[in-house]
Design a protein around this motif. Structure first.
Motif, PDB file in Angstrom:
ATOM      1  N   ASP A 524      21.948 163.492 -52.280  1.00 11.00           N
ATOM      2  CA  ASP A 524      22.235 162.803 -51.393  1.00 11.00           C
ATOM      3  C   ASP A 524      21.349 163.029 -49.929  1.00 11.00           C
ATOM      4  O   ASP A 524      21.141 162.032 -49.421  1.00 11.00           O
ATOM      5  N   PHE A 677      33.361 159.193 -55.301  1.00  8.15           N
ATOM      6  CA  PHE A 677      33.742 160.338 -54.715  1.00  8.15           C
ATOM      7  C   PHE A 677      34.007 160.052 -53.099  1.00  8.15           C
ATOM      8  O   PHE A 677      34.539 160.918 -52.327  1.00  8.15           O
ATOM      9  N   ARG A 681      36.596 163.534 -47.657  1.00  9.38           N
ATOM     10  CA  ARG A 681      35.693 164.749 -47.056  1.00  9.38           C
ATOM     11  C   ARG A 681      34.217 164.558 -47.039  1.00  9.38           C
ATOM     12  O   ARG A 681      33.465 164.059 -48.103  1.00  9.38           O
TER      13      ARG A 681
ATOM     14  N   THR B 499      35.288 164.355 -51.869  1.00  9.48           N
ATOM     15  CA  THR B 499      34.141 164.749 -51.001  1.00  9.48           C
ATOM     16  C   THR B 499      33.298 163.606 -51.163  1.00  9.48           C
ATOM     17  O   THR B 499      33.197 162.895 -52.143  1.00  9.48           O
ATOM     18  N   ILE B 500      33.038 163.169 -49.648  1.00 13.53           N
ATOM     19  CA  ILE B 500      32.207 161.804 -49.523  1.00 13.53           C
ATOM     20  C   ILE B 500      30.760 162.361 -49.792  1.00 13.53           C
ATOM     21  O   ILE B 500      30.370 163.198 -49.035  1.00 13.53           O
ATOM     22  N   PHE B 501      29.922 161.801 -50.477  1.00 14.08           N
ATOM     23  CA  PHE B 501      28.591 161.975 -50.297  1.00 14.08           C
ATOM     24  C   PHE B 501      27.751 160.627 -49.673  1.00 14.08           C
ATOM     25  O   PHE B 501      28.258 159.602 -50.020  1.00 14.08           O
ATOM     26  N   GLY B 502      27.069 160.783 -48.689  1.00 16.07           N
ATOM     27  CA  GLY B 502      26.643 159.526 -48.000  1.00 16.07           C
ATOM     28  C   GLY B 502      26.432 160.140 -46.658  1.00 16.07           C
ATOM     29  O   GLY B 502      27.204 159.625 -45.501  1.00 16.07           O
ATOM     30  N   SER B 503      25.634 161.154 -46.450  1.00 20.31           N
ATOM     31  CA  SER B 503      25.539 161.687 -45.071  1.00 20.31           C
ATOM     32  C   SER B 503      24.754 160.700 -44.028  1.00 20.31           C
ATOM     33  O   SER B 503      24.036 159.707 -44.562  1.00 20.31           O
ATOM     34  N   LYS B 504      25.054 160.892 -42.912  1.00 22.87           N
ATOM     35  CA  LYS B 504      24.354 159.887 -41.982  1.00 22.87           C
ATOM     36  C   LYS B 504      23.598 160.678 -40.742  1.00 22.87           C
ATOM     37  O   LYS B 504      23.738 161.856 -41.078  1.00 22.87           O
ATOM     38  N   GLY B 505      22.839 159.811 -40.513  1.00 19.93           N
ATOM     39  CA  GLY B 505      21.926 160.433 -39.056  1.00 19.93           C
ATOM     40  C   GLY B 505      20.750 160.993 -39.839  1.00 19.93           C
ATOM     41  O   GLY B 505      20.563 161.180 -41.136  1.00 19.93           O
ATOM     42  N   SER B 589      28.627 163.902 -37.406  1.00 17.59           N
ATOM     43  CA  SER B 589      28.310 165.161 -38.585  1.00 17.59           C
ATOM     44  C   SER B 589      26.817 164.533 -38.962  1.00 17.59           C
ATOM     45  O   SER B 589      26.731 164.130 -40.199  1.00 17.59           O
ATOM     46  N   GLU B 590      25.713 164.527 -38.105  1.00 21.87           N
ATOM     47  CA  GLU B 590      24.484 164.162 -38.799  1.00 21.87           C
ATOM     48  C   GLU B 590      23.896 165.006 -39.541  1.00 21.87           C
ATOM     49  O   GLU B 590      24.295 166.279 -39.616  1.00 21.87           O
ATOM     50  N   ARG B 591      22.899 164.737 -40.371  1.00 24.30           N
ATOM     51  CA  ARG B 591      22.103 165.356 -40.988  1.00 24.30           C
ATOM     52  C   ARG B 591      20.879 165.704 -40.260  1.00 24.30           C
ATOM     53  O   ARG B 591      20.194 165.025 -39.760  1.00 24.30           O
TER      54      ARG B 591
END
Lengths: 688, 688
Positions: A524, A677, A681, B499-505, B589-591
């Motif tokens: 990801d 998913f 979270r 659980t979410i995958f899909g980070s932002k930032g 909650s950025e990456r």
């Protein structure tokens, strides 16, 4: 292991900011015990070694002791005066090293540096060994644990010094003054008792002496002189440590120079009184001391260890098992530990100076968070422990390696000073009067110390000092080449007109082994970086497992292309490197990102269970051109216990963790990695 | 350290692919020495320990030796027959462990596993110690180096076994056959000489025996029986190692079961002949053997070590210093080393099975590139070395810990087999005849071995075996909790619906300390990744230096914004972490990508000079949420010497380095980082 896993604040005390540096500086009455314990404590073994060597020739040789002691005292006076001059001229610390470097160049400086480094280690070893002997003189039942006790002392000193210089100064001032006071009281009591016509009788007074060197009975003149010189050389061990103040000037409170000089004179006067007093009482009370009591002295009990000279005098003056006997032994042992402590101030300071000059690894330059040079302290500790075990904590064995280094740095330092005064006189920066006084004093110092250096080398070489002539050149060679190495690296990495920055290509690879949270998080993160070209790579160590993985991948509906790479030799890195290299050959010198998921754990023992493979792959990938390695951490629950903010006491920042804001949108590119998913979270918040 | 820096091919021989696995399997005549050296070699210490215990009661007790030996032989026969059944039922290897796991569950399996792990270590320790004794019997001048020799043997065995099972089989076959042949020749010669009326006289035949246990002179019946039982328990050390074949079935060539069974019967027959022969000759030649020759036997020379029983018999049969005396000693020492070698086959195999079942760290599961489980071998080596040093290579000391583990696994394994046959009989998968024969044999085995286990525990507990009852539970506890730990981790990382995958930032930070090639390369790579937001960050450990850096940065004309972060405590990671955490709080909650330049070096010693800071920062950053760490390597010239392709012998890939294609265009975003440096060289190609 992660730093923050160690409860080091507990061991070290609270952290100190740069601004605390001034507060750590020493007033004179604290500087005296911190820096003078070395020369003062050598009273505990200097006279002892002097008398021991004379005893080798037979009791009649003890008649030469006062003469030899007088020469030692003269030498001590000249050296103290010489170092007053060095403090005045070079208040920046670094002492002989700085003097040699400024006036005589790098090579002379490195000779001094190797001498001093060895010397500091020997100070720790000899002082701790002698301290242990004095402890055992008071408590003979500890004799079986001599080496263990010495090792424990070294570890204790290291721990104390890791806490920082000021606290050790305060903690150590009381025993030094106790030592000075009790020894002076002992000398005074002894003199009064002798004046009143009492006889002082040491416990070894009636032992007969077995003469080792048979021909000394009918001594040739050469052998006779050699023995006296050797006794003198041994007595010179009382001169060690004088230079510590010159090296430590920056640790004094302002006015630094004046305070350092006053402290030095005080120290010199005290040392002279104690040296004369102890030697005289030892002679008057008929102390006999031998390297090996089983053979050297006929009449030794056989049971229990030999008493040190200090213990025998205390016994003679105050009586056996008297209160003062124990006070003297405790004070002596304590001050010897303080002497070892001197080296824990000097060695790390010198090695940081060497690191600054490029002669030692840069890791020695960084002050730890208690403002002490921790890496230097650990190096000193390691070297002292090795010597202690190899020489089984024997003072007589260790002392052979000791004073050659001391007198090497004395001599080179004094010669450097001559050049300093001459140049200052020539260019007018120093008044003629000052320059001439300096030339006289340091000229005298240089002459005497170089003569002593020759005597010491001749008389001690065959008795173990040859090792010094191996250790010092090795240290010299290492430091010389360290500088060369850093210079080569600096040249290699310096900006130049030829190197193009402006990498091209943007190819990314995610190593996938299983479908689980840590690996999907890595995928990801890689996706969110929007690389131009991206592949998931599975290394097929087990071909059947690889087929299963491919099926799972397809079932999951992940749109990233999956590449299976065969690995007949069950390696992970090598087939990947081969693949990446080929890819690069086909696409020009492109830039490749490799994503590796990595477990982050909270306990040291968890490392046994994880991460070996990721670490190996990372290390090998770093050798491949164009590759950069991106580690995507997955923090296991235990990792939450590691509070990184413990180290920063600012009240506003002391909490850990940020607000939980579940991600609501997907990354820019819109590739739907794992749509199934997405409910509540975010993996970055998985510890909530 | 990088793996490829070690010349391990030289030590290990060429690498083997998965397909080589079949080629490594053992024919019977090689399997016999590899797997049977343990039971055969125990002839070297089994009779010796038996006679030694009897001698404690006085010479008259030696009359019981034949009876006790007969019971031992009976037991050996039953155990061999029992294990034939296990081989037949469980040809997959794993032996008692697999039997217990399948039939009695995890807890029983873990009891067996802890017993076996200890047992393998003890096999190495006892065999090597006994081998050393036999070597010293031949060359008494080596007696001073007993422990050193034993340690060297363990290291040698480890090295040999890291090369792989087949080569060790071939290399070790000759000495085993030499041992069997020479011992049978000795027995034959002895019998013939006795038959011809010659007298056999051992060198200790005329020594008087000092009786330790005074009351045995007028022995109570209980003490009398206890001594006999203890002698029997000691003689049972001859029964160790029989299970090795059952554990090692997968290493046999097809037909595996048949070949393993035949090998086992051959081994049993040979062991019985040798055990009876050696015990008989020892009695006929009046061998006296004592735990402590100084006290136990009156008349011992005092000079030189005690001869082993094997040496005394060889002395009696062939004469002192005869050729055959040395052949017997050499063969015995060699076969004892082979016995230790058995454990180097068994221990790593068992620990890999345990790792597969989750009871041991996964690192034990990976075969090295010589198809051996290297981590298991290193664990075995470490444990054996500790025991060897602690027990100072004393056979009598070590043997106390030995056979409790053996008989624990024997007993649990046999009980498991009873369940196996019963279940097979019930569900019809095994014919009634086979099942009944199994029930009879394994029932007999279970009964006898459990009785022996009780005897051994009672008679040996106070003599050192209590330690086994600490070690085994600890092993059990560790394995049990290892499985729990892995289960927890698996649960923690398993995909779930929440659980979410899909980070932002997409925020990036490049740590910049100086302007040099490695750091500009990191900046360049970061730029080429086209992050949405990017900053260069300088940690201001030294505020003056920070100002200089800022000026250099501006002068350079780099368009990336520079952020100076104060660090009053001279830390690098903590202020950065604080900064990143705040940034994240302000931006959701950025990456965050953190770029760290890192030196890559070619010699292990260069690590002393580099990378400590980068490593510390990396480790601490991994604990911060949303952060991924990108390492941008800068390979120093020395790193070119590291040839990663050495490990891959395919001819087409064996060269390193790709074609030099200097980059001609800049990265997509077009930020002109360092236009002034663009002339000829790409930093990735800097080694050309």
């Amino acid at each position: 292991m992660n730093d923050s896993l160690i409860p080091k604040r507990f061991l070290l005390g609270k952290k100190l900011s740069n601004e605390n540096l001034e507060g750590q500086l020493l007033p004179k009455f604290i500087a005296l015990p911190v820096f003078s314990s070395d020369p003062l404590s050598s009273v505990a073994y200097g006279p002892q070694e002097l008398l021991m060597i004379l005893t080798l020739g037979g009791v009649s040789f003890l008649a030469f002791a006062p003469g030899i002691a007088a020469v030692v005292v003269l030498l001590l006076t000249v050296i103290v005066l010489s170092y007053r001059k060095i403090v005045e001229a070079y208040p920046g610390g670094g002492g002989d090293y700085e003097v040699a470097k400024t006036n005589l160049g790098d090579r002379a400086a490195l000779i001094v540096a190797s001498a001093l480094l060895l010397d500091y280690v020997m100070t720790v070893a000899v002082s701790v060994a002698s301290g242990t002997d004095n402890l055992i003189s008071a408590f003979p039942q500890l004799a079986a644990f001599r080496v263990e006790i010495a090792v424990a002392f070294i570890l204790l000193l290291t721990a104390v010094n890791l806490r920082g210089v000021k606290e050790s100064g305060v903690a150590f001032a009381i025993p030094t003054y106790l030592f000075i006071g009790s020894v002076l009281l002992m000398i005074g009591t002894g003199v009064v008792r002798l004046a009143m016509g009492h006889q002082l009788v040491s416990p070894s007074a009636h032992f007969q002496v077995h003469v080792y060197t048979a021909d000394l009975q009918n001594a040739t003149q050469a052998a006779f002189i050699l023995l006296l010189l050797r006794a003198f050389a041994s007595g010179c061990s009382a001169l060690t440590g004088i230079e510590a103040i010159a090296n430590g000037v920056p640790a004094f409170r302002a006015p630094k120079i004046r305070n350092a000089q006053v402290t030095m004179v005080l120290m010199g006067a005290t040392a002279i009184v104690m040296f004369i007093g102890v030697t005289a009482l030892a002679i008057y009370s008929n102390v006999h001391y031998s390297e090996d009591p089983a053979q050297g002295l006929i009449g030794w009990h056989g049971s229990g260890p030999q008493l040190t000279v200090m213990a025998q005098i205390a016994y003679a003056v105050f009586g056996n098992n008297s209160f003062m006997f124990y006070v003297i032994q405790a004070g002596t042992a304590a001050v010897l530990l303080l002497a070892a402590n001197t080296a824990f101030n000097g060695f790390p300071l010198l090695s940081s100076v060497l690191a600054k000059d490029g002669f030692a690894p840069k890791a020695l330059l960084t002050r730890g968070d208690r403002l002490v040079y921790s890496n230097g302290m650990f190096s000193l500790m390691g070297a002292a422990l090795v010597l202690m075990v190899v020489y089984q904590a024997s003072v007589t064995g260790l002392i052979q390696l000791y004073i050659i280094g001391v007198f090497t740095s004395f001599t080179v330092g004094q010669i450097g000073m001559l050049k300093h005064w001459r140049r200052g006189k020539a260019d007018g920066s120093i008044t003629v009067k000052n320059a001439n006084s300096g030339l006289f004093i340091n000229g005298l110092g240089a002459t005497l110390t170089s003569i002593v250096l020759v005597i010491v080398t001749i008389t001690k070489f065959a008795h173990g000092a040859w090792l010094v002539f191996i250790i010092m050149p090795v240290l010299y060679w290492v430091m010389y080449n360290t500088k060369r190495y850093y210079a080569e690296v600096d040249k290699e990495i310096a900006l130049d007109e030829k190197t193009i920055f402006g990498s091209k290509g943007d190819y990314a690879v995610v190593m996938m082994d299983k479908l689980n949270k840590p690996q999907l998080k890595a995928l990801d993160y890689a996706l969110s970086s929007r690389h131009t070209e991206m592949e998931a790579v599975h290394i097929a160590v087990d071909p059947e497992r690889a087929k299963e993985f491919e099926a799972e991948w397809k079932a999951m509906g992940i749109e990233v292309p999956l590449r299976i790479i065969e690995s007949p030799y069950r390696e992970f890195a090598a087939p990947l490197i081969e693949y990446l290299t080929k890819h690069r050959e086909n696409n020009g010198s492109e830039r490749i990102s490799v994503y590796l998921p990595k477990f982050v754990v909270g306990h040291w023992w968890e490392h046994v269970f994880h991460n070996h493979r990721a670490n190996r792959i990372r290390k090998q990938l770093m050798y491949v051109r164009g590759v950069m390695v991106t580690l995507v951490p997955w923090r296991l629950e235990s990792a939450d216990k590691v509070n990184l903010f413990e180290r920063r006491p600012l009240p506003g920042d002391a909490r850990r963790g940020d607000t939980v804001r579940p991600a609501t949108r997907r990354h820019a590119r819109g590739r739907n990695v794992v749509s199934r998913f997405q409910t509540t979270r975010n993996p970055d918040e998985h510890e909530e």
